[in-house]
Design a protein around this motif. Structure first.
Motif, PDB file in Angstrom:
ATOM      1  N   PHE A  25      17.772  78.352  77.816  1.00 17.32           N
ATOM      2  CA  PHE A  25      17.881  79.323  78.904  1.00 17.32           C
ATOM      3  C   PHE A  25      16.637  80.162  79.182  1.00 17.32           C
ATOM      4  CE2 PHE A  25      22.359  78.856  77.565  1.00 17.32           C
ATOM      5  CZ  PHE A  25      22.879  78.440  78.776  1.00 17.32           C
ATOM      6  N   ARG A  26      15.703  80.279  78.249  1.00 18.42           N
ATOM      7  CA  ARG A  26      14.604  81.236  78.410  1.00 18.42           C
ATOM      8  C   ARG A  26      13.780  81.016  79.676  1.00 18.42           C
ATOM      9  NH1 ARG A  26      12.142  84.776  79.703  1.00 18.42           N
ATOM     10  NH2 ARG A  26      10.385  85.765  78.698  1.00 18.42           N
ATOM     11  N   ALA A  27      13.561  79.794  80.058  1.00 12.42           N
ATOM     12  CA  ALA A  27      12.731  79.508  81.233  1.00 12.42           C
ATOM     13  C   ALA A  27      13.359  79.998  82.542  1.00 12.42           C
ATOM     14  CB  ALA A  27      12.457  78.012  81.328  1.00 12.42           C
ATOM     15  N   GLN A  28      14.633  80.326  82.514  1.00 13.46           N
ATOM     16  CA  GLN A  28      15.313  80.775  83.733  1.00 13.46           C
ATOM     17  C   GLN A  28      15.035  82.243  84.064  1.00 13.46           C
ATOM     18  OE1 GLN A  28      19.496  79.959  83.439  1.00 13.46           O
ATOM     19  NE2 GLN A  28      19.138  77.857  82.760  1.00 13.46           N
ATOM     20  N   TYR A  29      14.424  82.963  83.118  1.00 12.08           N
ATOM     21  CA  TYR A  29      14.259  84.402  83.288  1.00 12.08           C
ATOM     22  C   TYR A  29      12.811  84.813  83.044  1.00 12.08           C
ATOM     23  CZ  TYR A  29      19.265  84.049  82.867  1.00 12.08           C
ATOM     24  OH  TYR A  29      20.563  83.689  83.054  1.00 12.08           O
ATOM     25  N   ARG A  30      12.369  85.779  83.818  1.00 11.30           N
ATOM     26  CA  ARG A  30      11.013  86.296  83.638  1.00 11.30           C
ATOM     27  C   ARG A  30      10.924  87.170  82.395  1.00 11.30           C
ATOM     28  NH1 ARG A  30       7.700  90.592  86.708  1.00 11.30           N
ATOM     29  NH2 ARG A  30       9.749  91.455  87.095  1.00 11.30           N
ATOM     30  N   ARG A  31      11.957  87.929  82.122  1.00 11.13           N
ATOM     31  CA  ARG A  31      11.988  88.820  80.968  1.00 11.13           C
ATOM     32  C   ARG A  31      13.241  88.556  80.149  1.00 11.13           C
ATOM     33  NH1 ARG A  31      10.627  93.820  84.650  1.00 11.13           N
ATOM     34  NH2 ARG A  31       8.371  93.625  84.688  1.00 11.13           N
ATOM     35  N   ALA A  32      13.141  88.854  78.864  1.00  8.76           N
ATOM     36  CA  ALA A  32      14.299  88.711  77.985  1.00  8.76           C
ATOM     37  C   ALA A  32      14.279  89.834  76.962  1.00  8.76           C
ATOM     38  CB  ALA A  32      14.282  87.359  77.283  1.00  8.76           C
TER      39      ALA A  32
END
Length: 81
Positions: A25-32
């Protein structure tokens, strides 16, 4: 939620599951933002924080799979000033 942030969870106290989760999922979001407890009060168990930190650090630049590209661009911009 006022921020409109997506909230996702991963299996309890499982760094390997977090790694699989971030890989997916990380690539779907600019920040985490990764949040976990130091002591799980309901169960009384303590997470292996160094293992979670290791996973988070390994995946922190996985935004769209371009971590190295982003680091090079930041270095380039810093040198251009």
């Amino acid at each position: 939620m006022l921020s409109n942030a997506a909230v996702r969870s991963f299996p309890h106290n499982d760094p390997a599951a977090l790694d699989r989760f971030l890989t997916r999922f990380r690539a779907q979001y600019r920040r985490a933002l990764l949040v976990l407890e130091g002591v799980y009060s309901m169960d009384g168990d303590i997470p292996d924080l160094p293992a979670f930190v290791e996973v988070a650090r390994a995946r922190r630049h996985d935004h769209a799979g371009r971590g190295a590209q982003h680091r090079r661009a930041r270095r380039h911009r810093a040198g251009a000033r």
